[in-house]
Design a protein around this motif. Structure first.
Motif, short mmCIF file in Angstrom:
data_model
loop_
_atom_site.label_atom_id
_atom_site.label_comp_id
_atom_site.label_asym_id
_atom_site.label_seq_id
_atom_site.Cartn_x
_atom_site.Cartn_y
_atom_site.Cartn_z
N HIS A 1 43.63 -1.52 -35.31
CA HIS A 1 44.95 -2.10 -35.58
C HIS A 1 45.50 -2.61 -34.26
O HIS A 1 45.26 -2.01 -33.21
CB HIS A 1 45.90 -1.03 -36.15
N TYR B 1 53.35 2.70 -41.30
CA TYR B 1 53.14 1.47 -42.08
C TYR B 1 54.30 1.18 -43.04
O TYR B 1 54.10 0.48 -44.05
CB TYR B 1 51.82 1.58 -42.86
N ILE C 1 38.48 -4.80 -45.86
CA ILE C 1 39.81 -5.16 -45.31
C ILE C 1 40.62 -3.92 -44.93
O ILE C 1 41.37 -3.94 -43.96
CB ILE C 1 40.58 -6.08 -46.28
N GLU C 2 40.47 -2.83 -45.69
CA GLU C 2 41.25 -1.63 -45.36
C GLU C 2 40.61 -0.88 -44.18
O GLU C 2 41.31 -0.50 -43.23
CB GLU C 2 41.34 -0.71 -46.57
N HIS D 1 54.92 -1.99 -44.96
CA HIS D 1 54.00 -2.33 -46.07
C HIS D 1 54.25 -1.49 -47.32
O HIS D 1 53.44 -1.49 -48.23
CB HIS D 1 52.55 -2.15 -45.64
#
Ligand code: CMP
Length: 138
Positions: free
Chosen positions: A115, A49, A109-110, A52
């Motif tokens: 994914h 990630y 949301i997490e 991010h």
């Protein structure tokens, strides 16, 4: 023909959703050409990630993604990146359409169950993060 990376996240695996997610792919005629179960270290989740890393949720997200096993898959087909994104629904389950994986199963949301790569460029980087060419049955 496109390829994309799919991950069934730790919440999806712990809630017994591996079969359900794969069933939805198969029902949509999406071909699975690579698949494995693994548990990322915190460092591996941070690497995955990296785009991010400046986001406020980066530390929490990478803690979560390294908290338990995930299923990583390479999906193949025409327009499969977009097809997978439509099956998943919006990142935030509150905004996801009815009948999508996130609307049906995500809690926040997490912890949003799955994914999927968002573009061909991202897909090739993300697939290479987990799979070598012998692990993809094209
Ligand atoms: P994913 O598709 O895996 O890509 C990045 C992830 O960051 C996303 O799904 C969510 O799990 C997470 N994410 C995105 N936005 C937020 C947010 N505002 N708060 C917490 N996590 C988020």
């Amino acid at each position: 023909m496109e390829r994309t990376l799919s991950i069934i996240k730790p919440d999806g695996v712990s809630h017994g959703l591996i079969g359900e997610v794969i069933r939805r792919f198969e029902k949509s005629n999406i071909k699975i050409v690579g698949m494995k179960l693994l548990k990322m270290t915190k460092t591996e989740a941070e690497g995955f990630y990296m785009v991010h890393k400046e986001r406020p949720f980066f530390d929490s997200l990478t803690d979560f993604m390294s908290s338990g096993p995930v299923v990583v898959m390479v999906l193949e087909g025409e327009y499969v990146i977009d097809k997978n994104r439509r099956l998943m629904g919006a990142t935030n389950p509150e905004e996801a359409d009815e009948g999508t994986i996130r609307k049906d199963f995500a809690t926040e949301i997490e912890k949003n169950v799955v994914h999927g790569s968002d573009s061909p460029e991202t897909a090739s980087v993300e697939i290479a993060y987990f799979f070598n060419r012998f692990e993809i049955v094209g």
